[in-house]
Enzyme design. Structure first.
Site, short mmCIF file in Angstrom:
data_model
loop_
_atom_site.label_atom_id
_atom_site.label_comp_id
_atom_site.label_asym_id
_atom_site.label_seq_id
_atom_site.Cartn_x
_atom_site.Cartn_y
_atom_site.Cartn_z
N GLU A 9 -62.08 -91.33 71.00
CA GLU A 9 -62.19 -90.39 71.53
C GLU A 9 -61.72 -89.38 70.82
O GLU A 9 -62.56 -88.38 71.00
CB GLU A 9 -61.61 -90.10 72.85
CG GLU A 9 -62.59 -91.48 74.05
CD GLU A 9 -62.38 -90.78 75.77
OE1 GLU A 9 -62.57 -89.67 75.94
OE2 GLU A 9 -62.05 -91.88 76.39
N ASP A 87 -60.07 -94.26 75.50
CA ASP A 87 -59.49 -94.66 76.32
C ASP A 87 -59.07 -95.40 77.39
O ASP A 87 -60.58 -95.72 77.38
CB ASP A 87 -59.47 -93.18 76.91
CG ASP A 87 -58.52 -92.15 75.93
OD1 ASP A 87 -57.77 -92.11 74.33
OD2 ASP A 87 -59.23 -90.46 76.80
N TYR A 314 -50.31 -93.92 77.07
CA TYR A 314 -51.45 -93.10 77.46
C TYR A 314 -51.06 -92.30 78.63
O TYR A 314 -50.21 -92.78 80.62
CB TYR A 314 -52.99 -94.05 77.73
CG TYR A 314 -53.66 -93.40 78.11
CD1 TYR A 314 -54.73 -92.39 77.23
CD2 TYR A 314 -54.25 -93.52 79.33
CE1 TYR A 314 -55.71 -91.43 77.28
CE2 TYR A 314 -55.94 -93.00 79.61
CZ TYR A 314 -55.99 -91.96 78.80
OH TYR A 314 -57.34 -91.25 79.01
#
Length: 721
Positions: A9, A87, A314
């Site tokens: 991304e 993601d 993340y």
């Protein structure tokens, strides 16, 4: 020859991943979403609902997205294999599906990793999976829901003709929380009460608790909880049971002075305070707001940079789970650096019911990475957030803190008094994440011990309105009520500020007049949309879709047909309720009340916001005295009515200028005495009498001011003649 393409991304990940994967790989970024629903069809929704089916028409988001698509298509033609590594969440899965559809990929490999480290990335590449259609369905449903509510609901507030721009599924429910609190504050009526206390010569203060007959067991203590939105560690100021009149407070003081005092209960015990869990998205935003003063959207921007640099996992997650590998690494660090803090068993933390346990909490990727080196490499904001994440992660793996809590009840006559103490015996996790209140020491006392009264008194207090929400507190409330998900907390708060529905004042969110009007209208037009429970159920439905328990198309069409269409029809009757066709909402605009009273009706004046005055507001009577308006005077330090402007007519002449015998130090022409007004006072000065000469730059400093000794100039000194 490059054989494989990895699509991610964010362009910020490309360099790091290219280093990890080597020359056999090409890494490109989609730069987030590449497609969005078009503005075609009924109400420009970009999708059509036919029975229980939904047909979506997606188009490139903008020119940059078109260029990205062309670049990716060109790269696909040059490689043997395409791997999608967007993601690891619902939004990322949806972006991967858009890439598949746009690039014409048949069965692309999908990989996920929660940290950008060599081991995590290579493990993910070795274990690819197919796209998760359930997650994709939930993502598409959210797209359609948000556009349906926004595009169908927003025209309702446009009719207010007050600058309102939008209605949102999560946005409007969050605005309602802020407006509800504001209305509570405006409706709040303060009440006086008294706190009664006694001071003992033994060295502590106790507070009135009640009488022997009425008081309950005071040994009950509320369990302490970890509050990441709280600023500082100071405990609340202790108070007595509230006494509602000064006469009663005085009577209690007199009775305390009449009777002897003795200890009737003394309790001391060691209490374990368990470490806090590692960060989720919500708790990270709360802690960064309270400790670093970051807005939620800034927290996410900085965390994104740390993730792309491979420093943290993340940052969009609602799980408090940590990998066994990290737990072992953290334990090893503690064994080497802080052996007393190694627990026999690590505290277990529970995630929320809706948490995706496949994800980890937010943590550092390498607990042994030297902070001295990072201090040189990272900007201050990134370094400070990283250190906070590191400390919280280590703290979650430490021993519990140990507190020695003491509690005493004393009695005088029929009155009971109580006091509490706390001493930190072992800091444990608080060495890294200190959320413990400071020590408050009580002396060692014995049951039945007689105490010497040193003083007794009471203090008048006043009940306070509930506080406005800070940004961390609002995020905390959104999470508790189920409004939105980790990825939407920060954008929602940012949108409310951007729409001018709320503003940040003294670190707290306050609704604007526009925000209050929009909320009042929606409360009449679409009341369900403002209810936290209603919005939370929609989020639960999306979670059920992502788990494969429901069809996204069936849910969307049913929700629209059974609820939204009838609700909109009802809402339009509110819009059409006035003869002009404009929305008619009967709301009295409420302003903050000042401490200054109206000189005519004696009611408190309202603070009227204005960007044109220095104080940013002026005072006005809203009780019928229309001509009472006051402005702040810096000179008099008081509120005063506006001064009437004097209009100079042709017949009015300027006051005559008085010539002096003093020569101008530059051109030697006479100086004139010039009168002027400054800060409400009449003043005089001497200047050159020739207007043309005064325009010359050499004359700019020719100005003599009156002093006790005579005339004085900042440049030319005393004027002697």
């Amino acid at each position: 020859m490059i054989k494989r393409l990895l699509v991610v991304e964010s362009p910020g990940k490309v360099k790091k991943l290219s280093q990890i994967l080597g020359s056999d790989w090409k890494v490109l970024a989609s730069c987030g979403h590449i497609r969005e629903l078009s503005n075609e069809g009924d109400d420009s929704l970009g999708f059509v609902m036919d029975g229980s089916n939904v047909r979506c028409n997606y188009i490139p988001r903008d020119q940059r997205a078109k260029e990205t698509i062309q670049k990716l298509k060109s790269a696909v033609r040059q490689v043997d294999e395409v791997v999608l590594a967007t993601d690891p969440d619902r939004e990322g899965e949806t972006i991967a599906w858009h890439l598949k559809e746009t690039l014409g990929l048949r069965e692309p490999k999908r990989v996920i990793y929660t940290e950008i480290t060599a081991s995590a990335v290579q493990s993910a590449i070795a274990n690819p999976r197919k796209l998760d259609q359930n997650l994709i369905g939930a993502g598409l449903c959210r797209d359609c829901l948000d556009k349906l509510v926004g595009y169908k609901g927003s025209p309702l507030v446009w009719a207010l003709n007050n600058g309102a721009k939008s209605v949102g599924r999560v946005q409007s429910a969050t605005l309602h929380l802020i407006c509800q609190r504001e209305n509570e504050i405006l409706a709040f009526v303060p009440q006086d009460y008294w706190s009664v206390w006694v001071d003992y010569a033994e060295g502590f203060r106790a507070f009135y608790k009640g009488t022997v007959d009425s008081a309950k067991d005071a040994a009950e203590q509320e369990p302490e909880t970890h509050d990441d939105a709280k600023v500082g560690n100071s405990p609340e100021t202790p108070e007595s049971k509230r006494v509602l009149s000064e006469a009663e407070a005085t009577r209690l003081v007199e009775e305390a002075q009449r009777h002897p005092h003795q200890v009737i209960h003394f309790e001391g015990k060691i209490v374990n305070r368990q470490p806090p869990p590692p960060f989720t998205t919500s708790s990270l935003q709360q802690a960064a707001g309270s400790k670093l003063r970051f807005a939620p959207d800034k927290t996410m921007i900085v965390a994104q940079k740390l993730y792309e640099a491979g420093l943290i996992t993340y940052m969009r997650t609602d799980s408090v789970m940590l990998s066994p590998e990290f737990c072992a690494s953290a334990r090893k660090w503690l064994e080497q650096n802080d052996p007393p803090n190694v627990p026999s068993q690590v505290a277990k933390h529970r995630s929320s019911k809706s948490a995706q346990e496949a994800h980890e909490a937010i943590r550092p990727t390498d607990v042994f990475r030297p902070s001295v080196q990072l201090r040189l490499e990272l900007p201050d904001d990134e370094f400070n957030l990283y250190v906070m994440i590191w400390k919280r992660s280590i703290a979650s793996q430490c021993r519990a803190a140990q507190l020695r809590k003491t509690f005493v009840i004393t009695q005088s006559g029929s009155l009971l008094w109580s006091a509490r103490g706390q001493v930190i015996e072992f800091y444990g996790y608080a060495r890294y994440w200190n959320n413990l209140s400071k020590d408050s020491v009580l002396p060692s006392l014995q049951q039945g011990q007689t105490l010497k009264l040193e003083n007794a008194g009471h203090e008048q207090k006043q009940t306070q309105p509930p506080p406005r929400y800070s940004e961390p507190k609002l995020v905390q409330l959104m999470e508790r009520k189920g409004i939105g998900r980790p990825s939407t907390y920060a954008p929602t708060v940012a949108t409310l500020k951007k729409r001018n529905y709320v503003e940040l004042k003294k670190d707290h969110l306050q609704p604007t007049a526009l925000g209050l009007e929009v909320d009042a209208f929606l409360l009449k037009a679409l009341p369900d949309l403002l209810e936290a429970e209603f919005t939370a159920k929609m989020e639960d439905a999306l979670d059920a879709i992502s788990e494969g328990k429901n069809s996204w198309q069936h849910y969307l069409t049913s929700w629209n047909q059974n609820y939204f269409v009838p609700a909109l029809s009802k809402a339009k009757t509110v819009v059409a309720s006035s003869p002009t066709g404009k929305a008619h909402v009967i709301t009295e605009r409420k302003y903050e009340t000042s401490k200054t009273r109206c000189p005519e009706c004696k009611n408190f004046l309202a603070k009227i916001p204005s960007s044109k005055v220095k104080k940013k507001y002026f005072l006005k009577c809203t009780k019928g005295c229309e001509n009472v308006v006051l402005f702040w005077s810096d000179f008099n330090k008081t509120w005063q009515p506006p001064q009437a402007k004097t209009v100079q007519t042709e017949n009015q002449q300027k006051p005559p200028v008085k010539m002096t015998a003093y020569p101008c130090p530059v051109c030697k022409k006479p100086l004139e005495e010039y009168s002027y007004i400054k800060e409400g006072q009449s003043k005089k000065m001497l200047r050159c009498c020739d207007p043309q000469s005064r325009k010359d730059t050499k004359h700019k400093d020719v100005a003599y001011f009156s002093t006790q000794k005579g005339w004085w100039s900042p440049k030319f000194g005393e004027l002697n003649c």
